[in-house]
Scaffold this motif. Sequence first.
Motif, PDB file in Angstrom:
ATOM      1  N   ALA A   1    -104.322   4.341  40.227  1.00 49.05           N
ATOM      2  CA  ALA A   1    -103.472   3.601  41.395  1.00 49.05           C
ATOM      3  C   ALA A   1    -104.428   3.415  43.028  1.00 49.05           C
ATOM      4  CB  ALA A   1    -101.929   3.616  41.936  1.00 49.05           C
ATOM      5  N   SER A   2    -104.374   2.267  42.915  1.00 51.52           N
ATOM      6  CA  SER A   2    -105.320   1.543  44.472  1.00 51.52           C
ATOM      7  C   SER A   2    -104.867   0.371  44.566  1.00 51.52           C
ATOM      8  CB  SER A   2    -106.363   1.356  43.722  1.00 51.52           C
ATOM      9  OG  SER A   2    -106.931  -0.016  43.565  1.00 51.52           O
ATOM     10  N   VAL A   3    -104.730  -0.011  46.099  1.00 49.28           N
ATOM     11  CA  VAL A   3    -104.220  -1.252  46.463  1.00 49.28           C
ATOM     12  C   VAL A   3    -104.936  -2.634  46.879  1.00 49.28           C
ATOM     13  CG1 VAL A   3    -103.062  -2.608  48.572  1.00 49.28           C
ATOM     14  CG2 VAL A   3    -102.441  -0.126  47.634  1.00 49.28           C
ATOM     15  N   GLN A   4    -104.923  -3.296  45.915  1.00 46.83           N
ATOM     16  CA  GLN A   4    -106.243  -4.650  46.276  1.00 46.83           C
ATOM     17  C   GLN A   4    -105.617  -6.100  46.726  1.00 46.83           C
ATOM     18  OE1 GLN A   4    -108.257  -4.421  42.562  1.00 46.83           O
ATOM     19  NE2 GLN A   4    -109.629  -2.028  42.772  1.00 46.83           N
ATOM     20  N   ASP A   5    -105.793  -6.782  48.107  1.00 43.19           N
ATOM     21  CA  ASP A   5    -106.055  -7.875  47.971  1.00 43.19           C
ATOM     22  C   ASP A   5    -104.298  -7.903  47.886  1.00 43.19           C
ATOM     23  OD1 ASP A   5    -108.996  -8.409  48.350  1.00 43.19           O
ATOM     24  OD2 ASP A   5    -108.350  -8.701  46.247  1.00 43.19           O
ATOM     25  N   GLY A   6    -103.889  -7.393  48.766  1.00 44.15           N
ATOM     26  CA  GLY A   6    -102.195  -7.077  48.621  1.00 44.15           C
ATOM     27  C   GLY A   6    -101.418  -6.826  47.565  1.00 44.15           C
ATOM     28  N   SER A   7    -101.848  -6.281  46.110  1.00 48.20           N
ATOM     29  CA  SER A   7    -101.932  -5.827  45.293  1.00 48.20           C
ATOM     30  C   SER A   7    -101.423  -4.752  44.793  1.00 48.20           C
ATOM     31  CB  SER A   7    -101.812  -7.040  44.172  1.00 48.20           C
ATOM     32  OG  SER A   7    -101.379  -8.058  44.160  1.00 48.20           O
ATOM     33  N   LEU A   8    -100.873  -3.876  44.111  1.00 47.74           N
ATOM     34  CA  LEU A   8    -100.624  -2.568  43.647  1.00 47.74           C
ATOM     35  C   LEU A   8    -101.480  -2.544  41.788  1.00 47.74           C
ATOM     36  CD1 LEU A   8    -100.651   0.877  43.971  1.00 47.74           C
ATOM     37  CD2 LEU A   8     -98.206   0.481  43.165  1.00 47.74           C
ATOM     38  N   ASN A   9    -102.851  -1.994  41.975  1.00 52.09           N
ATOM     39  CA  ASN A   9    -103.228  -1.714  40.842  1.00 52.09           C
ATOM     40  C   ASN A   9    -102.906  -0.648  40.229  1.00 52.09           C
ATOM     41  OD1 ASN A   9    -104.953  -3.142  38.244  1.00 52.09           O
ATOM     42  ND2 ASN A   9    -106.849  -2.299  38.882  1.00 52.09           N
ATOM     43  N   VAL A  10    -102.395  -0.309  38.489  1.00 50.78           N
ATOM     44  CA  VAL A  10    -102.641   0.289  38.134  1.00 50.78           C
ATOM     45  C   VAL A  10    -102.752   0.672  36.385  1.00 50.78           C
ATOM     46  CG1 VAL A  10    -100.761   2.887  37.354  1.00 50.78           C
ATOM     47  CG2 VAL A  10    -100.120   1.070  39.450  1.00 50.78           C
ATOM     48  N   THR A  11    -103.693   1.850  36.548  1.00 51.60           N
ATOM     49  CA  THR A  11    -104.716   1.882  35.132  1.00 51.60           C
ATOM     50  C   THR A  11    -103.544   2.872  34.510  1.00 51.60           C
ATOM     51  OG1 THR A  11    -106.110   2.577  36.077  1.00 51.60           O
ATOM     52  CG2 THR A  11    -106.420  -0.081  35.890  1.00 51.60           C
ATOM     53  N   TRP A  12    -104.232   3.657  33.147  1.00 47.95           N
ATOM     54  CA  TRP A  12    -103.712   4.573  32.110  1.00 47.95           C
ATOM     55  C   TRP A  12    -105.183   4.811  31.094  1.00 47.95           C
ATOM     56  CZ3 TRP A  12    -100.652   0.285  33.113  1.00 47.95           C
ATOM     57  CH2 TRP A  12     -99.732   0.037  32.702  1.00 47.95           C
ATOM     58  N   ASP A  13    -104.543   5.593  30.063  1.00 50.52           N
ATOM     59  CA  ASP A  13    -105.189   5.890  28.864  1.00 50.52           C
ATOM     60  C   ASP A  13    -104.001   5.729  27.776  1.00 50.52           C
ATOM     61  OD1 ASP A  13    -107.819   6.058  30.137  1.00 50.52           O
ATOM     62  OD2 ASP A  13    -108.107   7.188  29.610  1.00 50.52           O
ATOM     63  N   ALA A  14    -104.130   5.833  27.362  1.00 47.17           N
ATOM     64  CA  ALA A  14    -103.099   5.692  25.921  1.00 47.17           C
ATOM     65  C   ALA A  14    -103.069   7.698  25.648  1.00 47.17           C
ATOM     66  CB  ALA A  14    -103.205   4.832  24.667  1.00 47.17           C
ATOM     67  N   PRO A  15    -100.809   7.523  25.745  1.00 45.85           N
ATOM     68  CA  PRO A  15    -101.245   8.748  25.554  1.00 45.85           C
ATOM     69  C   PRO A  15    -101.533   9.959  24.185  1.00 45.85           C
ATOM     70  CG  PRO A  15     -99.575   7.558  24.843  1.00 45.85           C
ATOM     71  CD  PRO A  15    -100.074   6.979  25.824  1.00 45.85           C
ATOM     72  N   SER A  16    -101.404   8.921  23.316  1.00 47.48           N
ATOM     73  CA  SER A  16    -102.019   9.364  21.856  1.00 47.48           C
ATOM     74  C   SER A  16    -103.441   8.665  20.727  1.00 47.48           C
ATOM     75  CB  SER A  16    -101.087   9.994  20.785  1.00 47.48           C
ATOM     76  OG  SER A  16    -101.419  10.617  19.531  1.00 47.48           O
ATOM     77  N   GLU A  17    -104.275   9.088  19.732  1.00 44.13           N
ATOM     78  CA  GLU A  17    -105.117   8.089  19.130  1.00 44.13           C
ATOM     79  C   GLU A  17    -104.740   8.151  17.950  1.00 44.13           C
ATOM     80  OE1 GLU A  17    -108.620   9.548  19.482  1.00 44.13           O
ATOM     81  OE2 GLU A  17    -108.544   9.354  21.661  1.00 44.13           O
ATOM     82  N   SER A  18    -102.904   8.205  17.525  1.00 41.17           N
ATOM     83  CA  SER A  18    -102.120   8.510  16.134  1.00 41.17           C
ATOM     84  C   SER A  18    -101.328   7.454  16.340  1.00 41.17           C
ATOM     85  CB  SER A  18    -101.641   9.214  16.107  1.00 41.17           C
ATOM     86  OG  SER A  18    -102.678  11.101  16.330  1.00 41.17           O
ATOM     87  N   PHE A  19    -101.385   6.436  16.980  1.00 33.01           N
ATOM     88  CA  PHE A  19    -100.131   4.981  17.229  1.00 33.01           C
ATOM     89  C   PHE A  19    -101.333   3.880  17.334  1.00 33.01           C
ATOM     90  CE2 PHE A  19     -97.666   8.757  16.568  1.00 33.01           C
ATOM     91  CZ  PHE A  19     -96.528   8.036  15.713  1.00 33.01           C
ATOM     92  N   PRO A  20    -100.962   2.862  17.021  1.00 33.64           N
ATOM     93  CA  PRO A  20    -101.854   1.057  17.816  1.00 33.64           C
ATOM     94  C   PRO A  20    -101.372   1.233  19.113  1.00 33.64           C
ATOM     95  CG  PRO A  20    -100.543   1.242  15.796  1.00 33.64           C
ATOM     96  CD  PRO A  20    -100.084   2.698  15.775  1.00 33.64           C
ATOM     97  N   PRO A  21    -101.761   0.428  19.599  1.00 29.37           N
ATOM     98  CA  PRO A  21    -101.488   0.697  21.160  1.00 29.37           C
ATOM     99  C   PRO A  21    -100.594  -0.514  21.298  1.00 29.37           C
ATOM    100  CG  PRO A  21    -103.387  -0.517  21.176  1.00 29.37           C
ATOM    101  CD  PRO A  21    -103.494   0.647  19.894  1.00 29.37           C
ATOM    102  N   HIS A  22     -99.405  -0.990  20.401  1.00 26.91           N
ATOM    103  CA  HIS A  22     -98.694  -2.068  20.270  1.00 26.91           C
ATOM    104  C   HIS A  22     -97.481  -1.005  20.042  1.00 26.91           C
ATOM    105  CE1 HIS A  22     -99.713  -2.602  16.203  1.00 26.91           C
ATOM    106  NE2 HIS A  22     -98.100  -2.296  16.108  1.00 26.91           N
ATOM    107  N   CYS A  23     -97.578   0.552  19.733  1.00 23.28           N
ATOM    108  CA  CYS A  23     -96.305   1.434  19.590  1.00 23.28           C
ATOM    109  C   CYS A  23     -95.722   1.961  20.995  1.00 23.28           C
ATOM    110  CB  CYS A  23     -97.049   2.254  18.343  1.00 23.28           C
ATOM    111  SG  CYS A  23     -96.911   1.351  17.125  1.00 23.28           S
TER     112      CYS A  23
END
Length: 323
Positions: free
Chosen positions: A152-174
């Motif tokens: 997480a980081s604050v950039q230009d007045g916005s909070l930007n949050v990134t992460w990785d998928a918890p598992s590769e056994s399911f597609p991202p939309h699951c």
Amino acid sequence: MKLSPAFPALWCSFLLLWISQEGNSSDVCTFSPNDNATGLDACEELPNTSKAVICLVYPTNLLNCSWSFHTLDQDAELSVSVRVSENDELVDSRLQGSAKRVGFISWMLQDGEHREVAVDFNVTLRGAWMCCRASFDDDSLHIIPPPANVTASVQDGSLNVTWDAPSESFPPHCFNYQLDMGEQEKLRNFSDKLQHLEPNVVPGHTYKVRMRARILEFCFGCTQWSEWSPTVTVGEPSFRLDPLVIAVISLGVPMMLLAVLLLLRHQRLGKVLLPPIPRPPEKYKNFLEKNDPLNFFHPVSTIKSEEEITEVEDAEHDPGATN
């Protein structure tokens, strides 16, 4: 011994009442009118949509099976049996011979693959017996880990949050994600993405970001929420005093004030550093020279100078004198 025809009707009425109070019409169990029907084949399978029984295997390999039958008759006797199988072979089991209407069974499992768990509920009430079974396959048992590499980081007045998928056994939309940004902040829910931008953050406010995830129902996985990820703190206060700055301020300000005070009173600075030599009055000078304390209050004696008188006589002019 034959049971009265009223028994099946009585138990069916009891079953319908129980089901209606549980709020899930698909939780159907078969009541046996035969007292000797105690085999496992007599148990009726509960549908997968039933929420009365939940079994989970956590990432630490802990199996926990819980149940909740709030409307079960107080006089009913309940026993619960949990059986763990691998590749259709029984590897472990636990039994609660006298269980409560709301309870759980948990223990640590050995490492294994392709597990299946079956939970049998045997209820006896007024001489009659019924059996229900809840089954869980390997995909629905394993609760997924929390999202990895949460930043997480604050950039230009916005909070930007990134992460990785918890598992590769399911597609991202699951995956369904839930974001917690700290106290007094509403939880954010979203899916099918690995980044979130929260606009209009409060300047100087500290955010404590954490996330959890679960599998959506149409992906045929464990639909329970995972544990929360480690908390990431972002957005430190806009002004933070360094210890060195505090020390400089504590020592420098008093010194500056002292210097200003000395400059304002510079005329007295010389007198403080070089005080004048004391000079006693003339009337005490004689006293100090003689060192006579008795004459301290006597006036200083004065010595009159003698007057010298010179007489000058005019010599009369002698007319008979010749040059």
